[in-house]
Design an enzyme around this catalytic site. Structure first.
Site, PDB file in Angstrom:
ATOM      1  N   ASP A  10     -38.862  13.408   2.172  1.00  0.00           N
ATOM      2  CA  ASP A  10     -39.618  13.909   1.013  1.00  0.00           C
ATOM      3  C   ASP A  10     -40.984  14.399   1.489  1.00  0.00           C
ATOM      4  O   ASP A  10     -41.716  13.664   2.149  1.00  0.00           O
ATOM      5  CB  ASP A  10     -39.765  12.767  -0.007  1.00  0.00           C
ATOM      6  N   ASP A 108     -38.484  19.658  -2.454  1.00  0.00           N
ATOM      7  CA  ASP A 108     -39.129  18.983  -1.319  1.00  0.00           C
ATOM      8  C   ASP A 108     -38.431  17.692  -0.895  1.00  0.00           C
ATOM      9  O   ASP A 108     -39.001  16.908  -0.155  1.00  0.00           O
ATOM     10  CB  ASP A 108     -40.608  18.710  -1.649  1.00  0.00           C
ATOM     11  N   GLU A 109     -37.192  17.505  -1.335  1.00  0.00           N
ATOM     12  CA  GLU A 109     -36.574  16.185  -1.148  1.00  0.00           C
ATOM     13  C   GLU A 109     -35.078  16.322  -0.836  1.00  0.00           C
ATOM     14  O   GLU A 109     -34.381  17.102  -1.484  1.00  0.00           O
ATOM     15  CB  GLU A 109     -36.749  15.453  -2.479  1.00  0.00           C
TER      16      GLU A 109
HETATM   17  P1  TTP Z   1     -42.725  14.790  -5.618  1.00  0.00           P
HETATM   18  O1  TTP Z   1     -42.032  14.708  -4.306  1.00  0.00           O
HETATM   19  O2  TTP Z   1     -42.368  13.821  -6.681  1.00  0.00           O
HETATM   20  O3  TTP Z   1     -44.292  14.652  -5.406  1.00  0.00           O
HETATM   21  P2  TTP Z   1     -45.218  15.224  -4.272  1.00  0.00           P
HETATM   22  O4  TTP Z   1     -44.431  15.864  -3.171  1.00  0.00           O
HETATM   23  O5  TTP Z   1     -46.229  16.125  -4.892  1.00  0.00           O
HETATM   24  O6  TTP Z   1     -45.969  13.945  -3.764  1.00  0.00           O
HETATM   25  P3  TTP Z   1     -45.374  12.719  -2.908  1.00  0.00           P
HETATM   26  O7  TTP Z   1     -43.922  13.027  -2.650  1.00  0.00           O
HETATM   27  O8  TTP Z   1     -46.190  12.689  -1.663  1.00  0.00           O
HETATM   28  O9  TTP Z   1     -45.588  11.528  -3.768  1.00  0.00           O
HETATM   29  O10 TTP Z   1     -42.517  16.232  -6.218  1.00  0.00           O
HETATM   30  C1  TTP Z   1     -42.428  17.408  -5.421  1.00  0.00           C
HETATM   31  C2  TTP Z   1     -43.094  18.568  -6.104  1.00  0.00           C
HETATM   32  O11 TTP Z   1     -42.483  18.797  -7.371  1.00  0.00           O
HETATM   33  C3  TTP Z   1     -44.560  18.359  -6.378  1.00  0.00           C
HETATM   34  O12 TTP Z   1     -45.378  18.731  -5.280  1.00  0.00           O
HETATM   35  C4  TTP Z   1     -44.788  19.196  -7.595  1.00  0.00           C
HETATM   36  C5  TTP Z   1     -43.468  19.200  -8.325  1.00  0.00           C
HETATM   37  N1  TTP Z   1     -43.527  18.280  -9.472  1.00  0.00           N
HETATM   38  C6  TTP Z   1     -43.909  18.783 -10.710  1.00  0.00           C
HETATM   39  O13 TTP Z   1     -44.172  19.974 -10.838  1.00  0.00           O
HETATM   40  N2  TTP Z   1     -43.993  17.913 -11.767  1.00  0.00           N
HETATM   41  C7  TTP Z   1     -43.717  16.578 -11.656  1.00  0.00           C
HETATM   42  O14 TTP Z   1     -43.825  15.818 -12.644  1.00  0.00           O
HETATM   43  C8  TTP Z   1     -43.319  16.067 -10.376  1.00  0.00           C
HETATM   44  C9  TTP Z   1     -43.028  14.593 -10.200  1.00  0.00           C
HETATM   45  C10 TTP Z   1     -43.227  16.954  -9.322  1.00  0.00           C
HETATM   46 MG    MG Z   2     -42.743  14.869  -2.354  1.00  0.00          MG
END
Ligand code: TTP
Ligand code: MG
Length: 346
Positions: A10, A108-109
């Protein structure tokens, strides 16, 4: 037996990290990607924030007006989704090029089933290689969790954020989830958690103390799965694009059994149900999988991939029976559930 090994990868603060990378002047400052804040009067929410902005209490889905109040000096940026998709494609290419089954969950995952690599030590090395390659090629950090199943890998990943790696071995999985808040279990949302707390059940360890019967009372049909999950067990597959398009049926025996007549009859019936659906949808299949759950929830799968596509119920039944027989001779425990599935469809 070879252990099952899953990697969960991720990206860290993904949208905001891409912005930070592409605008070095933002480095070291709080960054919030999301709706326009309009000096605190904006509507809409935060997509994500970098870890500096998170220190102010800003997080995904927070109203942008609140984010502005928490940190008005942050750099607020609108999302540039096209750009993030482009970067995501490059990252997923790196993840996929190692030729293991990949299930991409979002931009991103992803989960990667690296069981065939053989050992957790090798999986850890591979996870570090992927991490390093993403950093070298894209100048972006990510976090990786390695575990005996998807659930544990994902939770391990969340523990190592940002820019980290955490490995949880199968033997440690139950103890690893024990201290977690019950809401960290997939399938326990805010509402369920709140009613469980009223019963004095706060952490996963509390749920580990309950009998299967009690878990069924609390979670209904999902009780059996939850009974396993709180013990760190999760049998769900890493679903690649091919496997998503699969057709399958399963059957749970009233009483666990080793009666070959009963087992063969059920397998026959499942094959004919799956075969019928194959016929109705007009697809052909290449892979046949049989799932067998033994007493005590031990679940195994065996698959056979044919040299060419097939459509016939006969082929399906013959191959499924062969797979099923391997189970019966290799494991002497009574059987609780069997399932038959075809995938790799065209
Ligand atoms: P995440 O992987 O949940 O979050 P992140 O990558 O920003 O942070 P981390 O993994 O380090 O905790 O989500 C990936 C992307 O998806 C995030 O950069 C933006 C988008 N996203 C939204 O637009 N709204 C949301 O509610 C979430 C959770 C994510
Ligand atoms: Mg992330």
């Amino acid at each position: 037996m070879r252990p099952r090994i899953i990697i969960h990868i991720d990206m860290d603060y993904f949208f905001a990290q891409v912005e930070e990378r592409d605008n070095p002047r933002f480095k070291g400052k709080p960054i919030v990607v999301g709706a326009e804040p309009q000096e605190g009067h904006g509507r809409g929410v935060v997509s994500t924030a970098n870890y500096i902005a998170r220190k102010y209490g800003i997080h995904s889905a927070l109203p942008i007006s609140q984010a502005y109040k928490l940190c008005p000096q942050a750099i607020f940026l609108p999302p540039d989704i096209e750009r993030y998709v482009e970067v995501s494609n490059k990252i997923m290419e790196i993840v996929r090029k190692h030729a293991f089954p990949v299930e991409q969950l979002s931009l991103d995952e992803a989960y990667v089933d690296v069981s065939s690599i053989g050992t957790f030590a090798k999986a850890e090395k591979l996870a570090l290689d992927m991490k390093e390659e993403i950093l070298q090629n894209e100048q972006l950090t990510c976090t990786v969790g390695v575990g005996p199943n998807k659930m544990i890998a994902k939770i391990a990943c969340s523990f190592a954020k940002p820019d980290g790696l955490k490995v949880v071995l199968e033997k440690d999985a139950k103890a690893f989830v024990g201290p977690l808040d019950i809401e960290r279990m997939p399938g326990i949302g805010e509402k369920t958690a709140s009613s469980l707390r009223k019963l004095g059940l706060r952490i996963v360890f509390d749920l580990q103390q309950l009998s299967l019967e009690r878990m069924k009372e609390l979670f209904g049909n999902g009780g059996e799965d939850m009974y396993q999950r709180v013990r760190g067990i999760d049998d769900t597959f890493v679903q690649t694009e091919h496997e998503v398009k699969s057709i399958g049926k399963d059957h749970t025996f009233q009483v666990d059994t080793r009666d070959p007549e009963q087992i063969v009859a059920v397998c026959n019936e499942l094959c004919s149900q799956v075969g019928e659906e194959v016929e109705n949808t007009g697809v052909a299949f290449k892979t046949i999988t049989v799932v067998c759950r033994f007493s005590g929830f031990e679940t195994h799968t065996k698959s056979k991939t044919l040299a060419t596509y097939a459509r016939s119920k006969g082929v399906l039944t013959r191959e499924a029976m062969k797979l099923l027989l391997q189970f019966i001779v290799s494991n002497l425990k009574p059987i609780r559930l069997i399932g038959v599935r075809v995938s790799h469809l065209s």
